[in-house]
Design an enzyme around this catalytic site. Sequence first.
Site, short mmCIF file in Angstrom:
data_model
loop_
_atom_site.label_atom_id
_atom_site.label_comp_id
_atom_site.label_asym_id
_atom_site.label_seq_id
_atom_site.Cartn_x
_atom_site.Cartn_y
_atom_site.Cartn_z
N TYR A 1 13.09 0.26 7.33
CA TYR A 1 11.97 -0.58 6.90
C TYR A 1 11.05 -0.80 8.08
CZ TYR A 1 9.68 -4.75 4.86
OH TYR A 1 8.79 -5.66 4.36
N TYR B 1 6.71 0.50 -2.62
CA TYR B 1 7.22 -0.49 -1.67
C TYR B 1 8.52 -1.11 -2.18
CZ TYR B 1 6.60 -3.83 2.16
OH TYR B 1 6.74 -4.55 3.33
#
Lengths: 393, 169
Positions: free
Chosen positions: A342, A292
């Site tokens: 994203y 992440y």
Amino acid sequence: MAGTGLSGAASLAGVGRTPFSRDSGASTTALACRAVLAALDDAGLGVGDVDGIATHRVGDSSPPWVVGPALGIDDPAWHLDQFGGGGVSHAVVGQAAMAVAAGVAEVVVCYRAVNARSEFRMGGKGRAPAGAFDLQYQAPYGLLAPVQHYAVPARAHMDAYGTAPEHFGAIAVRQRANAAANPRALKRDPFTLDDYLASPWISEPFRLLDCCLETDGACALVVTSAERARDLRRPPVDIAAAAWAGGHSTYSPPAPGGLGDDLTTSSAARLAPRLYAMAGLGPTDVDTAELYDCFTWTVVVQLEDYGFCAKGEGGPFAASEAMDIGGALPVNTHGGFLSEGYVHGINHVVEAVDQLRGDAGPRQVEGAEVALSTGQPGYVLAGTSALLLTAGR
Amino acid sequence: MGKAIRNPRPDAGGTGAGGPGAPGDTAVRPRPAPDRDSAYWWEAVRDRRFLVQYCADCRSPRFPPREVCAVCLSLEWHWHQGTGTGTVDGWTVTRRTFHPAFPAPYTVLRVALDDAPALYCWGGLAGADPADLRRGLPVEAEFTELPPENGRPPGEDGPDVVVDWRPLG
Ligand SMILES: [Zn+2]
């Protein structure tokens, strides 16, 4: 061992995505529907096969009780509308796997749809995530945007271990280079370490090129039983492990003696042993990791906390060639949130599926059999989640 | 009616990033939003007192305020005057303006309170150059009064005193 019943019970049978853009021109409902239909098509299934639907959101997107009926799915046997950001991005898939393993649902679609650039920008003027109670101790001082909240532990990590801007820059440069081989990526023009160091400050130690891309788009995944996945159109990717951890947030105080005491260690340090134990695998078994990367530094702390290097060595390790495609541990092969886009976590899972199916084209990691894909490592809104995925046979 | 922004005490040095919130905009600085656990703490801040909550049974300190003790689950507590001092745990110098009431640059700290391990309070940096910050640097609380809003009585829109941190020595 507790939890091993989940390992290998469920598989990812299909993936779908919309194009990623700065302005989709579509509602989040429309984006979600497009991604779900694409994922079902990939799996060779139709909406009539779906009996579970799941997402996560922070008041910024279309919920399952809108998306389901919009596709004619009006009575799912299982559904999940989870509050939360990237920390629960992988939790949603893990929970779908539990629903399948428990026999509550047979075919679950998980999606995340955002217009995070054109409609609901994070860190906009005073926009605070609902439900973050202890922001009363932060917002009055101008600590408002996610980039600021991650900057504080990143700065602490630099102070504690000598992690340097050049380490962050190496991550940003590599991921852009990876994105150059990914036609879906929003940003594909390579840049150099000097370009990185010249990019404007946002909130120290983060520059513009440390930050992920505000993106419009959606992704979806089809979760079904390992058995059924083997009868479907595409090679299955098995969920070897799913794990969760909580109790560590920069929004709220730690439990007494809790992990939040130390900003430089993330909740992934608690999650990782559970994850590896469930799969019967370890860090050295991982062929590629999608970590992440809302900001460059989260890659550094996860390299440490998922056991790929010692605490404090994440910066130099992240800057080494080991993380290149062709290296020992290719990381964020699609360019990550920094360069692909994203979609709040889920596009990491989609990339991991591409890699394990051998679908990644010029960015393919040769012989990838085991992929780690992770959620936000537990800062900000507390809690983290991750998946270990294996190529099905 | 609009009112001039009061600069929320930008740090020494650095230049503003401009953009939204540059001089000319007007904006009200977000007030603390107390909940039913924290209202008394914010009231005390208004009186320039930095309180720390202590369990009446196991004596564990806690911050921020909660009804229940996380150590022994007691519902009884006392307020005590805290030291009002601590050490820098982490910080960020924000160099892009996110809210017009907070023109960049400015610095926000996470401070480890001296009262006990694992108690953290946030606040702005007072009277120092952020280039001199390091983990473990001793700081003390400084109470900062926010300007009144829209001609309404002080405190009407929420607490009007907040806690900033000034390096010691
Ligand atoms: Zn107690």
